[in-house]
Design a protein around this motif. Structure first.
Motif, mmCIF file in Angstrom:
data_model
loop_
_atom_site.group_PDB
_atom_site.id
_atom_site.type_symbol
_atom_site.label_atom_id
_atom_site.label_comp_id
_atom_site.label_asym_id
_atom_site.label_seq_id
_atom_site.Cartn_x
_atom_site.Cartn_y
_atom_site.Cartn_z
ATOM 1 N N MET A 1 0.808 -1.197 0.000
ATOM 2 C CA MET A 1 0.000 0.000 0.000
ATOM 3 C C MET A 1 0.852 1.262 0.000
ATOM 4 S SD MET A 1 -3.033 -1.030 2.584
ATOM 5 C CE MET A 1 -4.571 -0.794 1.720
ATOM 6 N N ASP A 2 2.069 1.160 0.542
ATOM 7 C CA ASP A 2 2.910 2.349 0.610
ATOM 8 C C ASP A 2 3.913 2.425 -0.543
ATOM 9 O OD1 ASP A 2 4.816 0.479 1.276
ATOM 10 O OD2 ASP A 2 5.129 1.193 3.313
ATOM 11 N N GLY A 3 3.817 1.500 -1.483
ATOM 12 C CA GLY A 3 4.657 1.550 -2.666
ATOM 13 C C GLY A 3 5.938 0.744 -2.594
ATOM 14 N N ARG A 4 6.244 0.189 -1.422
ATOM 15 C CA ARG A 4 7.458 -0.624 -1.315
ATOM 16 C C ARG A 4 7.278 -1.934 -2.072
ATOM 17 N NH1 ARG A 4 8.550 -0.658 5.014
ATOM 18 N NH2 ARG A 4 6.307 -0.343 5.028
ATOM 19 N N VAL A 5 8.378 -2.456 -2.577
ATOM 20 C CA VAL A 5 8.393 -3.730 -3.289
ATOM 21 C C VAL A 5 9.307 -4.684 -2.537
ATOM 22 C CG1 VAL A 5 9.019 -4.892 -5.435
ATOM 23 C CG2 VAL A 5 7.992 -2.613 -5.512
ATOM 24 N N ASP A 42 -0.591 -25.336 -4.398
ATOM 25 C CA ASP A 42 -0.740 -25.435 -2.942
ATOM 26 C C ASP A 42 0.436 -24.741 -2.271
ATOM 27 O OD1 ASP A 42 -1.987 -26.093 -0.551
ATOM 28 O OD2 ASP A 42 -0.949 -28.014 -0.404
ATOM 29 N N CYS A 43 0.723 -23.538 -2.732
ATOM 30 C CA CYS A 43 1.867 -22.757 -2.246
ATOM 31 C C CYS A 43 1.353 -21.429 -1.701
ATOM 32 C CB CYS A 43 2.844 -22.523 -3.400
ATOM 33 S SG CYS A 43 4.329 -21.634 -2.945
ATOM 34 N N HIS A 44 1.859 -21.049 -0.529
ATOM 35 C CA HIS A 44 1.465 -19.806 0.128
ATOM 36 C C HIS A 44 2.719 -19.121 0.659
ATOM 37 C CE1 HIS A 44 -1.703 -22.827 0.538
ATOM 38 N NE2 HIS A 44 -2.532 -21.832 0.332
ATOM 39 N N LEU A 45 2.829 -17.842 0.398
ATOM 40 C CA LEU A 45 3.957 -17.059 0.922
ATOM 41 C C LEU A 45 3.411 -15.822 1.614
ATOM 42 C CD1 LEU A 45 6.499 -17.038 -2.046
ATOM 43 C CD2 LEU A 45 6.581 -18.411 0.020
ATOM 44 N N SER A 46 4.034 -15.465 2.709
ATOM 45 C CA SER A 46 3.679 -14.224 3.386
ATOM 46 C C SER A 46 4.891 -13.298 3.360
ATOM 47 C CB SER A 46 3.268 -14.494 4.833
ATOM 48 O OG SER A 46 4.375 -14.925 5.587
ATOM 49 N N ILE A 47 4.626 -12.015 3.472
ATOM 50 C CA ILE A 47 5.724 -11.055 3.531
ATOM 51 C C ILE A 47 6.622 -11.387 4.721
ATOM 52 C CG2 ILE A 47 6.294 -8.636 3.947
ATOM 53 C CD1 ILE A 47 3.726 -7.946 2.374
ATOM 54 N N GLU A 48 6.010 -11.721 5.839
ATOM 55 C CA GLU A 48 6.778 -12.059 7.039
ATOM 56 C C GLU A 48 7.730 -13.223 6.783
ATOM 57 O OE1 GLU A 48 5.947 -13.594 11.591
ATOM 58 O OE2 GLU A 48 4.349 -12.597 10.486
#
Length: 60
Positions: A1-5, A42-48
């Motif tokens: 949301m803040d533009g970071r990638v 069946d793959c999930h990734l989180s930013i954390e």
């Protein structure tokens, strides 16, 4: 949301690396935009998890 990638090398994720373009292209954002799901894989990734993984690799 803040533009970071945030990015990570695909070789950290063998399931994504060996997937077809169609499988990789079929994704959705989950967890209020803090994760990505590829249902065909069946793959999930989180930013954390991406940040934790990169820190582990830098320390090693």
């Amino acid at each position: 949301m803040d533009g970071r990638v945030i990015s990570a090398p695909i070789h950290w994720y063998p399931d994504l690396q060996t997937a077809t373009l169609r499988q990789v292209g079929n994704y959705s954002f989950i967890c209020r935009g803090t994760g990505i799901e590829w249902p065909d894989l069946d793959c999930h990734l989180s930013i954390e998890s991406m940040l934790a993984y990169s820190e582990e690799r830098q320390v090693a």
